[in-house]
Design a protein around this motif. Structure first.
Motif, PDB file in Angstrom:
ATOM      1  N   VAL A  38       0.849  -1.207   0.000  1.00  0.00           N
ATOM      2  CA  VAL A  38       0.000   0.000   0.000  1.00  0.00           C
ATOM      3  C   VAL A  38       0.877   1.247   0.000  1.00  0.00           C
ATOM      4  CG1 VAL A  38      -1.696   1.310   1.357  1.00  0.00           C
ATOM      5  CG2 VAL A  38      -1.931  -1.156   1.140  1.00  0.00           C
ATOM      6  N   ILE A  83       0.182   8.510   4.434  1.00  0.00           N
ATOM      7  CA  ILE A  83      -0.874   8.738   5.438  1.00  0.00           C
ATOM      8  C   ILE A  83      -1.354   7.377   5.939  1.00  0.00           C
ATOM      9  CG2 ILE A  83      -2.717   9.037   3.690  1.00  0.00           C
ATOM     10  CD1 ILE A  83      -3.926  11.162   5.714  1.00  0.00           C
ATOM     11  N   ALA A  84      -1.346   7.233   7.226  1.00  0.00           N
ATOM     12  CA  ALA A  84      -1.734   5.947   7.816  1.00  0.00           C
ATOM     13  C   ALA A  84      -2.315   6.161   9.202  1.00  0.00           C
ATOM     14  CB  ALA A  84      -0.522   5.031   7.911  1.00  0.00           C
ATOM     15  N   ARG A  90      -9.092   3.327  12.994  1.00  0.00           N
ATOM     16  CA  ARG A  90      -9.644   3.732  11.683  1.00  0.00           C
ATOM     17  C   ARG A  90     -11.156   3.933  11.742  1.00  0.00           C
ATOM     18  NH1 ARG A  90      -6.112  -0.217   7.761  1.00  0.00           N
ATOM     19  NH2 ARG A  90      -4.112   0.641   8.449  1.00  0.00           N
ATOM     20  N   GLY A  93     -12.676   9.207  11.657  1.00  0.00           N
ATOM     21  CA  GLY A  93     -12.420  10.569  11.186  1.00  0.00           C
ATOM     22  C   GLY A  93     -11.018  11.080  11.454  1.00  0.00           C
ATOM     23  N   LEU A  94     -10.169  10.209  11.982  1.00  0.00           N
ATOM     24  CA  LEU A  94      -8.812  10.660  12.306  1.00  0.00           C
ATOM     25  C   LEU A  94      -8.018  10.971  11.028  1.00  0.00           C
ATOM     26  CD1 LEU A  94      -7.397  11.034  14.984  1.00  0.00           C
ATOM     27  CD2 LEU A  94      -6.518   8.713  14.799  1.00  0.00           C
ATOM     28  N   THR A 118      -1.235   7.269  -5.561  1.00  0.00           N
ATOM     29  CA  THR A 118      -1.820   6.155  -4.814  1.00  0.00           C
ATOM     30  C   THR A 118      -2.135   4.997  -5.736  1.00  0.00           C
ATOM     31  OG1 THR A 118      -3.540   5.488  -3.231  1.00  0.00           O
ATOM     32  CG2 THR A 118      -4.207   7.057  -4.917  1.00  0.00           C
ATOM     33  N   TRP A 124     -10.853   7.260  -1.201  1.00  0.00           N
ATOM     34  CA  TRP A 124     -10.810   8.002   0.071  1.00  0.00           C
ATOM     35  C   TRP A 124     -10.411   9.460  -0.193  1.00  0.00           C
ATOM     36  CZ3 TRP A 124      -7.307  10.513   3.357  1.00  0.00           C
ATOM     37  CH2 TRP A 124      -7.756  10.712   4.664  1.00  0.00           C
ATOM     38  N   ARG A 127     -13.147  11.476  -2.150  1.00  0.00           N
ATOM     39  CA  ARG A 127     -14.205  11.959  -1.247  1.00  0.00           C
ATOM     40  C   ARG A 127     -13.756  13.169  -0.442  1.00  0.00           C
ATOM     41  NH1 ARG A 127     -16.564   6.766   1.750  1.00  0.00           N
ATOM     42  NH2 ARG A 127     -17.687   8.350   2.910  1.00  0.00           N
TER      43      ARG A 127
HETATM   44  C1  LIG Z   1      -6.962   5.682   4.427  1.00  0.00           C
HETATM   45  C2  LIG Z   1      -6.859   5.892   5.937  1.00  0.00           C
HETATM   46  C3  LIG Z   1      -5.679   6.807   6.249  1.00  0.00           C
HETATM   47  C4  LIG Z   1      -8.166   6.555   6.400  1.00  0.00           C
HETATM   48  O1  LIG Z   1      -8.067   6.825   7.787  1.00  0.00           O
HETATM   49  P1  LIG Z   1      -9.386   6.784   8.711  1.00  0.00           P
HETATM   50  O2  LIG Z   1      -9.060   7.490   9.970  1.00  0.00           O
HETATM   51  O3  LIG Z   1      -9.903   5.400   8.805  1.00  0.00           O
HETATM   52  O4  LIG Z   1     -10.340   7.652   7.802  1.00  0.00           O
HETATM   53  P2  LIG Z   1     -11.683   8.375   8.195  1.00  0.00           P
HETATM   54  O5  LIG Z   1     -12.213   7.836   9.491  1.00  0.00           O
HETATM   55  O6  LIG Z   1     -11.480   9.835   8.082  1.00  0.00           O
HETATM   56  O7  LIG Z   1     -12.612   7.891   7.005  1.00  0.00           O
HETATM   57  C5  LIG Z   1     -13.148   6.619   7.035  1.00  0.00           C
HETATM   58  C6  LIG Z   1     -13.929   6.382   5.753  1.00  0.00           C
HETATM   59  O8  LIG Z   1     -13.006   6.113   4.688  1.00  0.00           O
HETATM   60  C7  LIG Z   1     -13.308   4.845   4.118  1.00  0.00           C
HETATM   61  N1  LIG Z   1     -12.047   4.224   3.686  1.00  0.00           N
HETATM   62  C8  LIG Z   1     -11.076   3.707   4.463  1.00  0.00           C
HETATM   63  N2  LIG Z   1     -10.090   3.220   3.691  1.00  0.00           N
HETATM   64  C9  LIG Z   1     -10.443   3.440   2.408  1.00  0.00           C
HETATM   65  C10 LIG Z   1      -9.851   3.142   1.157  1.00  0.00           C
HETATM   66  N3  LIG Z   1      -8.701   2.501   1.064  1.00  0.00           N
HETATM   67  N4  LIG Z   1     -10.500   3.549   0.035  1.00  0.00           N
HETATM   68  C11 LIG Z   1     -11.685   4.183   0.106  1.00  0.00           C
HETATM   69  N5  LIG Z   1     -12.302   4.479   1.269  1.00  0.00           N
HETATM   70  C12 LIG Z   1     -11.688   4.105   2.401  1.00  0.00           C
HETATM   71  C13 LIG Z   1     -13.973   4.068   5.229  1.00  0.00           C
HETATM   72  O9  LIG Z   1     -14.766   3.032   4.699  1.00  0.00           O
HETATM   73  C14 LIG Z   1     -14.829   5.161   5.876  1.00  0.00           C
HETATM   74  O10 LIG Z   1     -15.969   5.403   5.121  1.00  0.00           O
HETATM   75  P3  LIG Z   1     -17.329   5.897   5.806  1.00  0.00           P
HETATM   76  O11 LIG Z   1     -17.009   7.264   6.361  1.00  0.00           O
HETATM   77  O12 LIG Z   1     -18.306   5.950   4.685  1.00  0.00           O
HETATM   78  O13 LIG Z   1     -17.630   4.897   6.858  1.00  0.00           O
HETATM   79  C15 LIG Z   1      -6.747   4.566   6.721  1.00  0.00           C
HETATM   80  O14 LIG Z   1      -7.800   3.714   6.334  1.00  0.00           O
HETATM   81  C16 LIG Z   1      -5.423   3.865   6.501  1.00  0.00           C
HETATM   82  O15 LIG Z   1      -4.468   4.046   7.273  1.00  0.00           O
HETATM   83  N6  LIG Z   1      -5.368   3.017   5.446  1.00  0.00           N
HETATM   84  C17 LIG Z   1      -4.156   2.281   5.126  1.00  0.00           C
HETATM   85  C18 LIG Z   1      -3.090   3.182   4.573  1.00  0.00           C
HETATM   86  C19 LIG Z   1      -3.450   3.837   3.248  1.00  0.00           C
HETATM   87  O16 LIG Z   1      -4.177   3.305   2.427  1.00  0.00           O
HETATM   88  N7  LIG Z   1      -2.872   5.050   3.059  1.00  0.00           N
HETATM   89  C20 LIG Z   1      -3.026   5.810   1.841  1.00  0.00           C
HETATM   90  C21 LIG Z   1      -1.890   5.512   0.941  1.00  0.00           C
HETATM   91  S1  LIG Z   1      -1.959   6.473  -0.552  1.00  0.00           S
END
Ligand SMILES: CC(C)(COP(=O)(O)OP(=O)(O)OC[C@H]1O[C@@H](n2cnc3c(N)ncnc32)[C@H](O)[C@@H]1OP(=O)(O)O)[C@@H](O)C(=O)NCCC(=O)NCCS
Length: 174
Positions: A38, A83-84, A90, A93-94, A118, A124, A127
């Motif tokens: 990722v 970003i992680a 998760r 909203g963090l 990405t 994500w 949105r």
């Molecule tokens: C992407 C990430 C940073 C979001 O952090 P988070 O604190 O969970 O995000 P938020 O709480 O602000 O948002 C959650 C929403 O995003 C959605 N979401 C989480 N990961 C997602 C993804 N990979 N693609 C699309 N949507 C995603 C969730 O389903 C949730 O949707 P909802 O609000 O409709 O329930 C976290 O899921 C993460 O660390 N993912 C792994 C690392 C990653 O993919 N980093 C980006 C690399 S480019």
């Protein structure tokens, strides 16, 4: 007030620029994401070199989220990377607030847009106001270093100056 609402009552609380003490915490957070492809793999040396571009959210002495902002001042843009949010935190909203914080920091540095690469998290970011763009929209200096074999897509967001000035730009002491 419930434990959780108390915990997240101020989502910027504990959000700050990274220091060397955060290195193990950031490593722990991003390592599994590097392993699964990722995130781009960074050696310890690369991570240390990039450390002062990282922001972390610390709760109870642990790094629970991180993200990097790499400025390209000549293009008035910045890259959001790595970003992680820790798995347990998760969906609350963090990630959203950390991105918001990064956007405010970028504005305070005089940057007008953010871009990112990405492979799997496009929805994500879409949105949150990012739109897919061509590689030509990426600063040339950064374009030269892109690992095309990852097949990343490119996303960009114009920043709205209404965010400027908040939160505090805590560059003091760097
Ligand atoms: C992407 C990430 C940073 C979001 O952090 P988070 O604190 O969970 O995000 P938020 O709480 O602000 O948002 C959650 C929403 O995003 C959605 N979401 C989480 N990961 C997602 C993804 N990979 N693609 C699309 N949507 C995603 C969730 O389903 C949730 O949707 P909802 O609000 O409709 O329930 C976290 O899921 C993460 O660390 N993912 C792994 C690392 C990653 O993919 N980093 C980006 C690399 S480019």
């Amino acid at each position: 007030m419930s434990y959780l609402s108390h915990f997240f009552r101020d989502v910027y609380e504990g959000t700050r620029m990274a220091t060397e003490e955060d290195l193990p915490g950031i490593r722990k957070l991003i390592y599994p994401l590097e392993e699964s492809g990722v995130l781009v793999r960074r050696t310890d040396k690369e991570l240390l070199e990039a450390l002062y571009s990282f922001y972390v959210v610390e709760r109870d002495g642990s790094v629970i989220a991180c993200a990097a902002l790499f400025p390209f001042p000549e293009d008035k843009s910045g890259e959001v990377a790595a970003i992680a949010v820790s798995e347990e935190c998760r969906g609350r909203g963090l990630g959203d607030k950390l991105l918001d914080y990064i956007e405010k920091e970028a504005l305070s540095l005089g940057l007008g847009r953010l871009f990112l690469l990405t492979t799997r998290t496009a929805d994500w970011f879409v949105r949150r106001g990012f739109s897919e763009c061509s590689i030509e929209s990426i600063p040339e200096q950064r374009r030269k270093r892109i690992n095309l074999s990852r097949g990343s897509k490119y996303y960009i967001k114009q920043l709205q100056p209404k965010h400027a000035g908040v939160p505090v730009n805590n560059f003091a002491g760097r």
